[in-house]
Write a protein that holds these residues in place. Sequence first.
Motif: not given
Length: 338
Positions: A107-114, A119-125, A186-195
């Motif tokens: 599961f997490h391997v398959n979703l690692s690109p997500v 991670r990259r979004l939190r750095l670039e936003l 997703q939160i550990e990777a940098g998401a601030d909130a989730v829907q």
Amino acid sequence: MLDVLKGATVFPPPVWIMRQAGRYLPEYRETRKRAGSFLDLCYNPDLAVEVTLQPIRRFGFDASILFSDILVVPHALGRDLRFEEGRGPLMTPLEAEEIDGLNGDMFHVNLSPVYETVRRLRLELPAETTLLGFCGAPFTVASYMIAGHGTVDQAPARLFGYQHPEAMKRLLKILADWSARYLIRQIEAGADAVQIFDSWSGVLDERGFAEFCIEPVADIVRQVHAACPGVPVIAFPRGAGSRYTGFRKATGSDALALDWTVPLDQARKLQQEGPVQGNLDPQRLVAGGKALSDGVGTILAALGDGPLVFNLGHGITPQTPVSHVEQMLREVREARRG
Ligand code: CP3
């Protein structure tokens, strides 16, 4: 946006729109062509970051939502998935006997690109732009797994739930557990909130709503809150109607996303218990002009003096003119308290 999700009133309210990265944007269509298939776009962090940022660059929305799809969860559990132009998602219909074969080993391997995309979004936003992660609610995801495609009323999933109650319960529990783990990553990777998108909860009867919608959504919220205290969870039980009342309490969600059919006096009552998000009819955005101004004005007048995230009542449609999104943003951002 985060302050509002925690209960503050901010005016003019923060604004983003569901499906803000999508086919109404010429730059999205361009990147989508380069990606090949829609799923290639979801699983390619370079391109997924690019399309997520496009609406932020163009409009400066207050929140950015990860570009992906709710159906990557069953895909990561080993179900096949493809998207066909004009037909939406297609899967091999799930049989009751196959539920125990759902396999989360990869599961997490398959979703690692997500996770990499987040991670990259939190750095670039920009720091002030809230990054939203998301998942589908178990019933909505299950309805595509069971029917194998979209339907108007999810009759196959409802029937499955009545004919195979134990199997349905197991399926929803498996989806709730993996969805919770997915959101936590997703939160550990940098998401601030989730829907949590429960696009099809509205088709359920009273008992079905309690068992197939409220229970699994509450399960996800509980797990996310336990692992990530303080991270707001927005629930979107589209079409829930009178059942929006009590939904926040029953599921433990922090904010309620309202579809456009929710009357504003009901929305005001819901807002007395916490933040609400919504609920402009996406067709007003297609129409533009007075229809759009009327919609924006009524929502701001009814909900502007409480915790509000301005949004649509469902996703933006491909035929929406970009200039109408600009009009909406202008009217929200230049609004003064009446
Ligand atoms: O909001 C965003 O910008 C984030 C990305 C996002 C997408 N899908 C991208 C997408 C989100 C949050 C979703 C959620 C989703 N996906 C839901 C729940 C919300 C809702 O709209 O009710 C559902 C039910 C799905 C499943 C799904 N994905 C369907 C039914 C379709 C086909 C409908 C369509 O518009 O074609 C998709 C495809 C999809 N997901 C597209 C996008 C931008 C369009 C595909 C393309 O670009 O070719």
